[in-house]
Design a protein around this motif. Sequence first.
Motif, mmCIF file in Angstrom:
data_model
loop_
_atom_site.group_PDB
_atom_site.id
_atom_site.type_symbol
_atom_site.label_atom_id
_atom_site.label_comp_id
_atom_site.label_asym_id
_atom_site.label_seq_id
_atom_site.Cartn_x
_atom_site.Cartn_y
_atom_site.Cartn_z
ATOM 1 N N MET A 101 38.850 35.706 39.169
ATOM 2 C CA MET A 101 39.055 36.974 39.876
ATOM 3 C C MET A 101 38.120 38.047 39.312
ATOM 4 N N ARG A 102 37.974 38.080 37.992
ATOM 5 C CA ARG A 102 37.173 39.121 37.348
ATOM 6 C C ARG A 102 35.687 38.780 37.296
ATOM 7 N N GLN A 103 35.376 37.487 37.353
ATOM 8 C CA GLN A 103 33.975 37.062 37.331
ATOM 9 C C GLN A 103 33.742 35.992 38.394
ATOM 10 N N PRO A 104 33.780 36.387 39.654
ATOM 11 C CA PRO A 104 33.634 35.408 40.735
ATOM 12 C C PRO A 104 32.217 34.854 40.810
ATOM 13 N N ASN A 105 32.113 33.665 41.407
ATOM 14 C CA ASN A 105 30.794 33.065 41.591
ATOM 15 C C ASN A 105 30.203 33.492 42.933
ATOM 16 N N ILE A 106 29.059 32.947 43.273
ATOM 17 C CA ILE A 106 28.339 33.377 44.473
ATOM 18 C C ILE A 106 29.146 33.119 45.752
ATOM 19 N N ARG A 107 30.019 32.120 45.717
ATOM 20 C CA ARG A 107 30.876 31.823 46.883
ATOM 21 C C ARG A 107 32.144 32.668 46.857
ATOM 22 N N SER A 108 32.803 32.707 45.711
ATOM 23 C CA SER A 108 34.137 33.317 45.668
ATOM 24 C C SER A 108 34.115 34.836 45.604
ATOM 25 N N ARG A 109 32.952 35.434 45.365
ATOM 26 C CA ARG A 109 32.927 36.898 45.309
ATOM 27 C C ARG A 109 33.256 37.539 46.659
ATOM 28 N N ASN A 110 33.206 36.755 47.730
ATOM 29 C CA ASN A 110 33.573 37.293 49.043
ATOM 30 C C ASN A 110 35.074 37.478 49.204
ATOM 31 N N THR A 111 35.865 36.883 48.308
ATOM 32 C CA THR A 111 37.326 36.975 48.441
ATOM 33 C C THR A 111 38.012 37.550 47.207
ATOM 34 N N TYR A 112 37.307 37.561 46.060
ATOM 35 C CA TYR A 112 37.859 38.167 44.844
ATOM 36 C C TYR A 112 37.251 39.564 44.702
ATOM 37 N N TRP A 113 38.061 40.580 44.995
ATOM 38 C CA TRP A 113 37.557 41.954 45.061
ATOM 39 C C TRP A 113 38.072 42.774 43.880
ATOM 40 N N LYS A 114 37.182 43.555 43.299
ATOM 41 C CA LYS A 114 37.569 44.384 42.151
ATOM 42 C C LYS A 114 38.654 45.393 42.530
ATOM 43 N N GLU A 115 38.658 45.808 43.813
ATOM 44 C CA GLU A 115 39.692 46.760 44.267
ATOM 45 C C GLU A 115 41.100 46.202 44.097
ATOM 46 N N ASN A 116 41.200 44.868 44.057
ATOM 47 C CA ASN A 116 42.517 44.235 43.973
ATOM 48 C C ASN A 116 42.934 43.882 42.552
ATOM 49 N N TRP A 117 42.020 44.037 41.581
ATOM 50 C CA TRP A 117 42.420 43.693 40.218
ATOM 51 C C TRP A 117 42.239 44.807 39.189
ATOM 52 N N GLU A 118 41.241 45.655 39.384
ATOM 53 C CA GLU A 118 40.991 46.655 38.347
ATOM 54 C C GLU A 118 42.189 47.579 38.092
ATOM 55 N N PRO A 119 42.881 48.070 39.139
ATOM 56 C CA PRO A 119 44.010 48.973 38.869
ATOM 57 C C PRO A 119 45.232 48.290 38.259
ATOM 58 N N ILE A 120 45.301 46.949 38.316
ATOM 59 C CA ILE A 120 46.520 46.268 37.848
ATOM 60 C C ILE A 120 46.241 45.362 36.637
ATOM 61 N N ALA A 121 45.052 45.489 36.045
ATOM 62 C CA ALA A 121 44.647 44.557 34.979
ATOM 63 C C ALA A 121 45.649 44.513 33.829
ATOM 64 N N GLU A 122 46.217 45.665 33.460
ATOM 65 C CA GLU A 122 47.133 45.707 32.317
ATOM 66 C C GLU A 122 48.482 45.058 32.630
ATOM 67 N N GLN A 123 48.763 44.817 33.896
ATOM 68 C CA GLN A 123 50.038 44.210 34.276
ATOM 69 C C GLN A 123 49.978 42.683 34.340
ATOM 70 N N VAL A 124 48.780 42.129 34.299
ATOM 71 C CA VAL A 124 48.608 40.692 34.518
ATOM 72 C C VAL A 124 48.994 39.890 33.271
ATOM 73 N N VAL A 125 49.796 38.845 33.499
ATOM 74 C CA VAL A 125 50.206 37.927 32.445
ATOM 75 C C VAL A 125 49.761 36.523 32.855
ATOM 76 N N PRO A 126 48.602 36.069 32.385
ATOM 77 C CA PRO A 126 48.112 34.754 32.796
ATOM 78 C C PRO A 126 48.807 33.626 32.030
ATOM 79 N N PHE A 127 48.797 32.431 32.626
ATOM 80 C CA PHE A 127 49.428 31.280 31.975
ATOM 81 C C PHE A 127 48.522 30.057 32.058
#
Length: 282
Positions: free
Chosen positions: A147-173
């Motif tokens: 999501m934070r470092q998309p590749n040339i294909r996935s950057r069309n669907t992983y948008w910074k607008e959808n992750w930057e404001p909520i980064a501190e809330q994310v709990v990855p597993f």
Amino acid sequence: MEQLQIGKIKMTWLNGGVTHLDGGAMFGVVPKPLWSKKYPPNDNNQIQLRTDPILVQVDGKNILIESGIGNGKLSDKQKRNFGVTEEAKLEQSLEQLGLTADDIDIILMTHMHFDHACGLTKWEGGRLVSAFPRAQIITSQIEWDEMRQPNIRSRNTYWKENWEPIAEQVVPFEKEKEIASGVKMVHTGGHSNGHSIIIMESGGEMAIHMADLLATHAHQNVLWVMAYDDYPMTSISEKQKWIPYAIEKQAWFTFYHDAHYRALKWDEHGNIIAHIKRVQDE
């Protein structure tokens, strides 16, 4: 709003908006005469796809599966390209249940493509902020990294607008995570490298949310996978694993995208033996 109760777990489908995407892309190499019998397209060869989060209530917690397409997040061009005919009405859906966005404790993101993640943020005072400021947002570590470092294909669907404001809330597993009593996420890959499914068990009953491995009931055939899948052979192998497993357990299959069914059960022959249909708009 349609609901499903299994044991102590209550599920309610909310209004997260609707898209219309190309049927050929949604069914990959499957010929149109086959898939169109199961999921009819419109005159533009598009199929209707809901983006409706599921509110899961258990252990006194309010848990969302996915976040919808949001409201005011897409440009007019994007709305045309993605066939958006209705934006999310999540706040109104929650209000009908006596809840607000502040009451959401956890959001389970099976993956973070735009049509699942746009609802995580909203415009407020000219800037993007978290739409659910009190919630933990759980996704796989692999998904969060891409999501934070998309590749040339996935950057069309992983948008910074959808992750930057909520980064501190994310709990990855990693691999799998117990969320609440009887609710767990399992990393599968396939549709995206970090894609996960959700398994819910309570009172001797089970529901399985296979997300975009099983986007609609018409994707029941293990070979019917999307052109959008980054790793289609992984999608196939995971469907081979989880669909028979769920059928053997007499589990409900729940859907985020299906415009016709909210949930259903199949028997070992692939026949629908129980279902909850979506109440069509008037």
